[in-house]
Scaffold this motif. Sequence first.
Motif, short mmCIF file in Angstrom:
data_model
loop_
_atom_site.label_atom_id
_atom_site.label_comp_id
_atom_site.label_asym_id
_atom_site.label_seq_id
_atom_site.Cartn_x
_atom_site.Cartn_y
_atom_site.Cartn_z
N ASP A 116 1.16 -0.71 -0.26
CA ASP A 116 0.04 -0.21 0.46
C ASP A 116 0.83 1.75 0.26
OD1 ASP A 116 -2.24 -1.25 -0.26
OD2 ASP A 116 -2.75 -1.97 2.54
N ASN A 117 2.28 0.65 -0.21
CA ASN A 117 3.26 2.20 -0.10
C ASN A 117 3.90 2.53 -1.63
OD1 ASN A 117 4.40 0.57 2.20
ND2 ASN A 117 3.50 2.07 2.51
N GLN A 118 2.74 2.75 -2.69
CA GLN A 118 2.90 3.17 -3.57
C GLN A 118 3.82 5.06 -3.36
OE1 GLN A 118 1.19 0.62 -3.15
NE2 GLN A 118 0.41 -0.62 -5.94
N GLU A 119 2.88 5.95 -3.13
CA GLU A 119 3.11 6.76 -2.69
C GLU A 119 4.74 6.99 -2.65
OE1 GLU A 119 2.21 5.76 1.37
OE2 GLU A 119 0.81 5.21 -0.56
N ASP A 120 5.22 5.62 -2.06
CA ASP A 120 6.42 6.23 -1.89
C ASP A 120 7.26 5.54 -2.51
OD1 ASP A 120 6.36 7.41 0.79
OD2 ASP A 120 6.46 5.41 1.63
N ILE A 121 6.64 5.18 -4.11
CA ILE A 121 7.56 4.95 -5.69
C ILE A 121 7.80 5.83 -5.94
CG2 ILE A 121 7.96 3.27 -6.52
CD1 ILE A 121 6.51 0.87 -4.43
N LYS A 122 8.78 6.45 -6.81
CA LYS A 122 8.55 6.91 -8.06
C LYS A 122 9.20 6.44 -9.37
CE LYS A 122 7.22 10.19 -5.67
NZ LYS A 122 5.81 10.58 -5.58
N GLN A 123 8.70 6.92 -10.61
CA GLN A 123 9.11 6.20 -11.72
C GLN A 123 11.30 6.84 -11.71
OE1 GLN A 123 7.31 6.21 -15.23
NE2 GLN A 123 8.96 7.01 -16.39
N ASP A 124 12.12 5.46 -11.84
CA ASP A 124 12.99 5.42 -11.59
C ASP A 124 14.13 5.38 -10.83
OD1 ASP A 124 13.06 4.98 -15.20
OD2 ASP A 124 13.04 7.70 -15.13
N ASP A 125 12.95 4.60 -9.56
CA ASP A 125 13.45 4.84 -8.12
C ASP A 125 14.57 3.31 -8.11
OD1 ASP A 125 12.52 7.06 -7.38
OD2 ASP A 125 10.94 6.15 -6.18
N TYR A 126 15.38 3.71 -7.42
CA TYR A 126 15.74 1.75 -7.35
C TYR A 126 15.72 0.88 -6.10
CZ TYR A 126 19.13 2.24 -10.86
OH TYR A 126 19.80 2.59 -12.20
N LEU A 127 14.80 0.03 -6.35
CA LEU A 127 14.24 -0.97 -5.22
C LEU A 127 15.06 -1.85 -4.95
CD1 LEU A 127 10.73 -0.40 -6.20
CD2 LEU A 127 11.75 1.31 -4.61
N LEU A 128 15.86 -2.22 -3.04
CA LEU A 128 16.39 -3.17 -2.62
C LEU A 128 15.92 -4.48 -2.26
CD1 LEU A 128 19.82 -4.39 -3.26
CD2 LEU A 128 19.81 -3.31 -0.78
N ILE A 129 15.82 -5.57 -2.55
CA ILE A 129 14.97 -6.60 -1.96
C ILE A 129 15.73 -7.44 -1.50
CG2 ILE A 129 13.60 -8.31 -1.59
CD1 ILE A 129 11.49 -6.94 -3.51
N LYS A 130 16.60 -8.07 -0.58
CA LYS A 130 17.48 -8.70 -0.34
C LYS A 130 17.52 -9.91 0.82
CE LYS A 130 18.92 -6.23 3.38
NZ LYS A 130 19.61 -5.52 4.32
N ASP A 131 18.13 -10.82 0.09
CA ASP A 131 18.13 -12.69 0.47
C ASP A 131 16.61 -13.00 -0.48
OD1 ASP A 131 20.09 -12.72 1.52
OD2 ASP A 131 19.18 -11.67 3.51
N ILE A 132 16.97 -12.93 -1.43
CA ILE A 132 16.19 -13.39 -2.03
C ILE A 132 15.37 -14.73 -1.95
CG2 ILE A 132 14.09 -13.98 -4.79
CD1 ILE A 132 14.27 -11.21 -3.79
N ASP A 133 15.92 -15.60 -2.05
CA ASP A 133 14.72 -16.91 -1.91
C ASP A 133 15.21 -17.20 -0.12
OD1 ASP A 133 16.48 -17.83 -3.72
OD2 ASP A 133 17.73 -19.69 -3.90
N LEU A 134 15.48 -16.49 0.69
CA LEU A 134 14.74 -16.27 1.62
C LEU A 134 13.23 -15.60 1.77
CD1 LEU A 134 15.50 -17.06 4.70
CD2 LEU A 134 16.04 -15.14 5.27
#
Length: 734
Positions: free
Chosen positions: A667-685
């Motif tokens: 529900d946090n779309q307002e905190d995401i803009k086009q061309d932002d970089y988003l990091l998700i760590k430890d994908i398998d976990l």
Amino acid sequence: MIKLTSHGVFIDNKYNVINEGNQSECLKNTLAYKIMQAHNQCNDMENLRLKFDALVSPDNNYVSILQTVVACGVKKFPVPYVLSNCHNTLCAVGGTINEDDHVFGLDNAKKYGGIFLPTYKAVIHQFMRENMAGGGKMILGSDSHTRYGVLGTLSIGEGGGEVAKQLLSQTYDIKRPDIIGVKLIGVPKKGVGPLDVALTLIGATFQNGFVKNKILEFFGDGVHNLSVEFRMGIDVMTTESATLSSIWISDEKVAEYLKDHQRQDDYKELKLQDTAYYNGLIEIDLATVECMMAMPYHPSNVISINEFNQNPEQFLKEIEQKGRQKSSGFKIMDKIHNGKLHIDQALVSGCAGGMFENIVAMADILADTTISGDASCLGINPSSQPIFMELSRFGVINKLIEAGATIRPCICGPCFGVSDVPANNQISIRHVTRNYPNREGTKPNNAQMAASFLMDARSIAATIRNGGYIAPATEFEVEYSDYKYNYSKNYYAKQVYNNFGTPNSEVEIRKGNNIADWPTIYKMNKHLLLKVSGVYTEPVTTDDLSPSGDAVAFRSNPIKLAEFTMINKDKEYVSRAKTILKEETARKENGSDKIIQEICAKLSCNKEDITIGSVMVGDQIGDGSSREQATSSQKILGGYANIAKEFATKRYRSNLINWGLLPIISDNQEDIKQDDYLLIKDIDLVIQNAGQSIEIQNITSGKTILGNIGSMNDKEKQILIEGCLINYNKSMVK
């Protein structure tokens, strides 16, 4: 007219609501529960593992499914698999490529033991009604309108990945869906048709999510007051309310239908024998249903025709304003003449509109009517050749032609914008399944825009009779014909290639130049760095992601098709996604990009530990078709996730998983803009702990966003870890 009950209810075998019962035991008395139980491959009725009795795919997606299962080592089709050729037929875009697909399909039917329905013989779902559906069965199709509940078949429309799993003798895994009762009472007024009832249902349930991913179970005295075709016309449209499937009680009318089609052994009486428990209830008094219309740009944008006609200017102004958000030059206010809306084009087609009774009623309404050369045009596509033959035998076709209608082949063309495209700034009324923007074939981003209204065939005929001015069929006194339909028992037996059970491994499959293998899909590395390729507050449909129209011609070529992704909604999407894909390529080659260096330093890792991909962000993503290309095209462009407040359907979420895209709810779309970089760590976990909250670090803004990929079974988790369904199946072979 329609009443919704959102809490659980008990219904006795006389269709009355009662106040007591054992919920867990009475649930087992529903028709849907019994059919699912009979097809479940495990003892757990809360987490189903289903196998289907038959499968079906149209020619706009069966090539990709066949490519998938062949890549996974299929030797023969384990159940009857119908390859229907009704979508890519009149599409001449690209030269020989559509007919190349049909040749490819026929060869696969010969090699692996399939059933091949040649072009122009029937629309996919009409063929399945006439030949395959029956009491107590389950059928899975790669077209979202796979609905045969009237004949007692619990059928589901899914993405191609789920059909591929069945062809590989795997199961369809799903948590047991809720079952919503639909009680019909009364008799429809003369002139009211099945689409009027269906739109009433859709208008009351889609926007509020009342039946989303659930099963509708129809019962009540009103069912017996409807012909089998009338029921089918309602049933096929339940897809547009976002349901998973549907089932109906059966009666002597269904028995007679199957007997007429030389399939009396496929009849099974389905009725409520004991008190049944439903998770909710919809009650519809058929006698109160009016002639309805779905205004642009969604089947749920429903209003009665009479209400619309009281102030068409108000509604048309709103439609025009919304249309201008897609094409600034769009204008349709000039269609109002003396306070009445005049339409330019009328079409009745496909699995919803092209049935026998609909077309007969149109001929009755249009008696003594002649459409002049400069008036609103009317085109009709019967849904099968057997129906076409009966319409000819009774002289109905002649009457329609004399009235000025044109009769077209048995194809789905107008239903998804590959034929009969209206002119710019025109209004089309249609008895088809959908009226999304550009679903009628226009290209808003190229300043080509039209508006499509959904109406029942009867009111469409009434409108044509009314000189092209919108009118409900109930406005005219008509003596409706009651012809006795006689099905030609030899038609399909002689003209459909049925090779189930006799595969021939010696067959060499001819493969046209446009038929391309799936490219290599790579696993995600330890950490996932996502760059936002687009942010959308308006709903993103599967028609936006993988458009209808001329793009359909390239659905056998994943690379070419990917070039059409979002082309009618966001012309720059593909170029942005490709730029991100180049960043991933550069990482593999040298890892010199500054952002990679920063991430590696932050996580104390090497460039090999990171995957760079694109991510789409939207309020709602995935409403519409089951087409897997809506997700595979994103994957080919380097997509690794979608973030949404909600995914519109279960089938779309399944497509994301099968193509290795994380289905993230946030529900946090307002905190995401086009061309932002988003990091998700430890994908398998993250995947192994599916259902738990995950942290997404916005590297650009420094904010932390919370999300969730939802609960998953072990197979779904492993598919994501391997990168896609193809990789998963290859790993299983190893």
